[in-house]
Design a protein around this motif. Structure first.
Motif, PDB file in Angstrom:
ATOM      1  N   VAL A  24      -1.040   4.405 -12.487  1.00 13.47           N
ATOM      2  CA  VAL A  24      -0.923   3.393 -11.436  1.00 13.47           C
ATOM      3  C   VAL A  24      -1.962   2.292 -11.640  1.00 13.47           C
ATOM      4  N   LYS A  58       2.205   1.697  -3.528  1.00 11.82           N
ATOM      5  CA  LYS A  58       1.179   2.231  -4.436  1.00 11.82           C
ATOM      6  C   LYS A  58       0.929   3.720  -4.172  1.00 11.82           C
ATOM      7  N   GLU A  97       3.748   5.515  -5.933  1.00 11.10           N
ATOM      8  CA  GLU A  97       3.504   5.530  -7.381  1.00 11.10           C
ATOM      9  C   GLU A  97       2.429   6.556  -7.740  1.00 11.10           C
ATOM     10  N   TYR A  98       1.350   6.589  -6.961  1.00 17.76           N
ATOM     11  CA  TYR A  98       0.252   7.522  -7.199  1.00 17.76           C
ATOM     12  C   TYR A  98       0.743   8.967  -7.117  1.00 17.76           C
ATOM     13  N   SER A 123       0.836  -1.211   0.000  1.00 17.70           N
ATOM     14  CA  SER A 123       0.000   0.000   0.000  1.00 17.70           C
ATOM     15  C   SER A 123       0.868   1.258   0.000  1.00 17.70           C
ATOM     16  N   THR A 170      -0.908  -1.499 -12.512  1.00 16.43           N
ATOM     17  CA  THR A 170      -1.334  -2.557 -11.599  1.00 16.43           C
ATOM     18  C   THR A 170      -2.102  -3.632 -12.355  1.00 16.43           C
TER      19      THR A 170
END
Length: 108
Positions: free
Chosen positions: A88, A76, A79-80, A73, A92
C-alpha cells in the motif's frame, strides 16, 4: 441486508467469532447487521455519503472534501487489509509520482 461489502465484512467477522465459540463448546450468538452508511466517489472532485451511527443518533449527509477524505481513508484501509503495509505504501508513493492512468470514475 444490502448486498454490499460492508455486510459481507460484518458477516465474515461474525462467522469467525462463531467458529471460535463452536470449537470452544460455547453457545452461538445471532448475527446483527449494523449499517454504518455508505460513501460514493463520483469522480476526482466529488464524493457524497450517508453516515449512520450511535454518535450522531441517526444519519448524516456528507459531501465535498470531508467525504472525499473519508472515502480515501476507507479505501486505503481496505487495500491495507488485502495487501499489507509495504504494498500500500509503495503503491501510494507510485501514484503520487507518476501520471494518473486509471479512469477517474470507478465503473464497478
Amino acid at each position: 441486508m444490502p448486498p454490499r461489502a460492508q455486510a459481507a465484512h460484518q458477516e465474515a467477522g461474525h462467522l469467525t467469532r462463531q467458529l471460535q465459540r463452536r470449537l470452544a463448546g460455547r453457545a452461538l450468538e445471532p448475527f446483527r447487521y449494523r449499517d454504518f452508511g455508505s460513501l460514493v466517489s463520483l469522480g476526482e472532485y466529488s464524493t457524497v455519503g450517508n453516515l449512520m451511527g450511535r454518535l450522531i443518533g441517526g444519519s448524516l449527509w456528507v459531501e465535498g472534501t470531508f467525504a472525499r477524505l473519508m472515502y480515501l481513508s476507507l479505501y486505503k484501509m481496505h487495500e491495507y487489509a488485502l495487501h499489507g503495509f509495504a504494498k500500500v505504501a509503495l503503491d501510494t508513493l507510485a501514484r503520487l509520482i507518476t501520471r494518473r492512468t486509471e479512469p477517474i470514475v470507478k465503473l464497478h
